[in-house]
Motif scaffolding. Sequence first.
Motif, PDB file in Angstrom:
ATOM      1  N   ASN A  86      30.070  42.942  44.075  1.00  0.00           N
ATOM      2  CA  ASN A  86      29.256  42.169  45.217  1.00  0.00           C
ATOM      3  C   ASN A  86      30.311  41.623  46.067  1.00  0.00           C
ATOM      4  O   ASN A  86      29.963  41.110  47.084  1.00  0.00           O
ATOM      5  CB  ASN A  86      28.251  41.140  44.579  1.00  0.00           C
ATOM      6  N   THR A  87      31.497  41.223  45.331  1.00  0.00           N
ATOM      7  CA  THR A  87      32.616  40.366  46.183  1.00  0.00           C
ATOM      8  C   THR A  87      33.802  41.195  46.500  1.00  0.00           C
ATOM      9  O   THR A  87      34.746  40.926  47.058  1.00  0.00           O
ATOM     10  CB  THR A  87      32.883  39.281  45.353  1.00  0.00           C
ATOM     11  N   ALA A 140      43.139  66.437  40.846  1.00  0.00           N
ATOM     12  CA  ALA A 140      43.794  65.592  41.763  1.00  0.00           C
ATOM     13  C   ALA A 140      44.397  64.246  41.414  1.00  0.00           C
ATOM     14  O   ALA A 140      44.085  63.636  40.474  1.00  0.00           O
ATOM     15  CB  ALA A 140      42.827  65.408  43.081  1.00  0.00           C
ATOM     16  N   LYS A 141      45.347  63.860  42.286  1.00  0.00           N
ATOM     17  CA  LYS A 141      45.898  62.500  42.219  1.00  0.00           C
ATOM     18  C   LYS A 141      45.048  61.635  43.115  1.00  0.00           C
ATOM     19  O   LYS A 141      45.302  62.108  44.436  1.00  0.00           O
ATOM     20  CB  LYS A 141      47.196  62.432  42.437  1.00  0.00           C
ATOM     21  N   ILE A 142      44.338  60.548  43.075  1.00  0.00           N
ATOM     22  CA  ILE A 142      43.736  59.940  43.695  1.00  0.00           C
ATOM     23  C   ILE A 142      44.434  58.369  43.843  1.00  0.00           C
ATOM     24  O   ILE A 142      44.759  57.823  42.924  1.00  0.00           O
ATOM     25  CB  ILE A 142      42.329  59.826  43.499  1.00  0.00           C
ATOM     26  N   MET A 143      44.348  57.735  45.121  1.00  0.00           N
ATOM     27  CA  MET A 143      44.748  56.387  45.466  1.00  0.00           C
ATOM     28  C   MET A 143      43.584  55.609  45.996  1.00  0.00           C
ATOM     29  O   MET A 143      42.811  55.908  46.976  1.00  0.00           O
ATOM     30  CB  MET A 143      45.924  56.419  46.336  1.00  0.00           C
ATOM     31  N   CYS A 144      43.524  54.492  45.501  1.00  0.00           N
ATOM     32  CA  CYS A 144      42.199  53.726  45.973  1.00  0.00           C
ATOM     33  C   CYS A 144      42.515  51.943  46.073  1.00  0.00           C
ATOM     34  O   CYS A 144      43.706  51.544  45.507  1.00  0.00           O
ATOM     35  CB  CYS A 144      41.235  53.341  44.824  1.00  0.00           C
ATOM     36  N   ALA A 145      42.097  51.620  47.280  1.00  0.00           N
ATOM     37  CA  ALA A 145      42.532  50.017  47.498  1.00  0.00           C
ATOM     38  C   ALA A 145      41.255  49.251  47.163  1.00  0.00           C
ATOM     39  O   ALA A 145      40.111  49.623  47.028  1.00  0.00           O
ATOM     40  CB  ALA A 145      42.805  50.129  48.936  1.00  0.00           C
ATOM     41  N   ILE A 146      41.688  48.151  46.460  1.00  0.00           N
ATOM     42  CA  ILE A 146      40.578  47.038  46.183  1.00  0.00           C
ATOM     43  C   ILE A 146      40.842  46.025  47.187  1.00  0.00           C
ATOM     44  O   ILE A 146      41.904  45.205  47.517  1.00  0.00           O
ATOM     45  CB  ILE A 146      41.011  46.635  44.518  1.00  0.00           C
ATOM     46  N   ARG A 147      39.695  45.476  47.799  1.00  0.00           N
ATOM     47  CA  ARG A 147      39.883  44.380  48.620  1.00  0.00           C
ATOM     48  C   ARG A 147      38.655  43.365  48.452  1.00  0.00           C
ATOM     49  O   ARG A 147      37.455  43.816  47.956  1.00  0.00           O
ATOM     50  CB  ARG A 147      39.562  44.941  49.932  1.00  0.00           C
ATOM     51  N   ASP A 148      38.892  42.315  48.978  1.00  0.00           N
ATOM     52  CA  ASP A 148      37.542  41.186  48.610  1.00  0.00           C
ATOM     53  C   ASP A 148      36.648  41.585  49.944  1.00  0.00           C
ATOM     54  O   ASP A 148      37.325  42.042  50.857  1.00  0.00           O
ATOM     55  CB  ASP A 148      38.202  39.797  48.860  1.00  0.00           C
ATOM     56  N   ILE A 149      35.395  41.471  49.687  1.00  0.00           N
ATOM     57  CA  ILE A 149      34.606  41.721  50.777  1.00  0.00           C
ATOM     58  C   ILE A 149      34.904  41.301  52.146  1.00  0.00           C
ATOM     59  O   ILE A 149      34.611  41.769  52.980  1.00  0.00           O
ATOM     60  CB  ILE A 149      32.974  41.510  50.348  1.00  0.00           C
ATOM     61  N   GLY A 150      35.228  39.794  52.182  1.00  0.00           N
ATOM     62  CA  GLY A 150      35.618  39.248  53.323  1.00  0.00           C
ATOM     63  C   GLY A 150      36.727  40.153  54.097  1.00  0.00           C
ATOM     64  O   GLY A 150      36.980  39.766  55.215  1.00  0.00           O
ATOM     65  N   GLU A 151      37.691  40.686  53.630  1.00  0.00           N
ATOM     66  CA  GLU A 151      38.750  41.342  54.170  1.00  0.00           C
ATOM     67  C   GLU A 151      38.493  42.907  54.332  1.00  0.00           C
ATOM     68  O   GLU A 151      39.175  43.381  55.314  1.00  0.00           O
ATOM     69  CB  GLU A 151      40.059  41.687  53.064  1.00  0.00           C
ATOM     70  N   ALA A 152      37.487  43.266  53.966  1.00  0.00           N
ATOM     71  CA  ALA A 152      36.823  44.804  54.216  1.00  0.00           C
ATOM     72  C   ALA A 152      36.602  44.776  55.792  1.00  0.00           C
ATOM     73  O   ALA A 152      36.892  45.761  56.488  1.00  0.00           O
ATOM     74  CB  ALA A 152      35.856  45.094  53.524  1.00  0.00           C
TER      75      ALA A 152
END
Length: 152
Positions: A86-87, A140-152
């Motif tokens: 949620n955050t 596949a090789k996959i790349m993911c980003a993790i962000r705080d909802i406020g930064e999204a």
Amino acid sequence: MELDIRRIMEHLPHRYPMLLVDRVLELVPGERIVAIKNVSINEPFFQGHFPHLPVMPGVLIIEALAQAAAIFSFAKPEGGTMLDSNTTAYYLVGIDDARFRKPVVPGDQLRLEVTALRISKVMCKYEAKAYVKDEVVAEAKIMCAIRDIGEA
């Protein structure tokens, strides 16, 4: 650690028709996840892909792998506590070396295996493979980003 669909839904924001992980069989924080996607003729994408020969779109197999990776990324190594979806937002930002080896059809059960290559607080890279029985159907090789909802 195993997760049923209720626990998966606590940690992924996806819902029908985009929730593509049905069960987590194994979750080793910081290392790997093994999850299941049961492929049914009732999937909405089979209406148009293709009515005469239903095949799961490759992009959705990659999405299922990315969702498994997201669940994996929300597990903290220091005790298995899950981050709060949620955050925290989780974005697929890159796909390398994707290969589709065999069609996935109704009645198949996808086993999604994702192994960490690099994990940080903001970016993660994985090696991901989808199997039907013991045969690799996509990888596949996959790349993911993790962000705080406020930064999204």
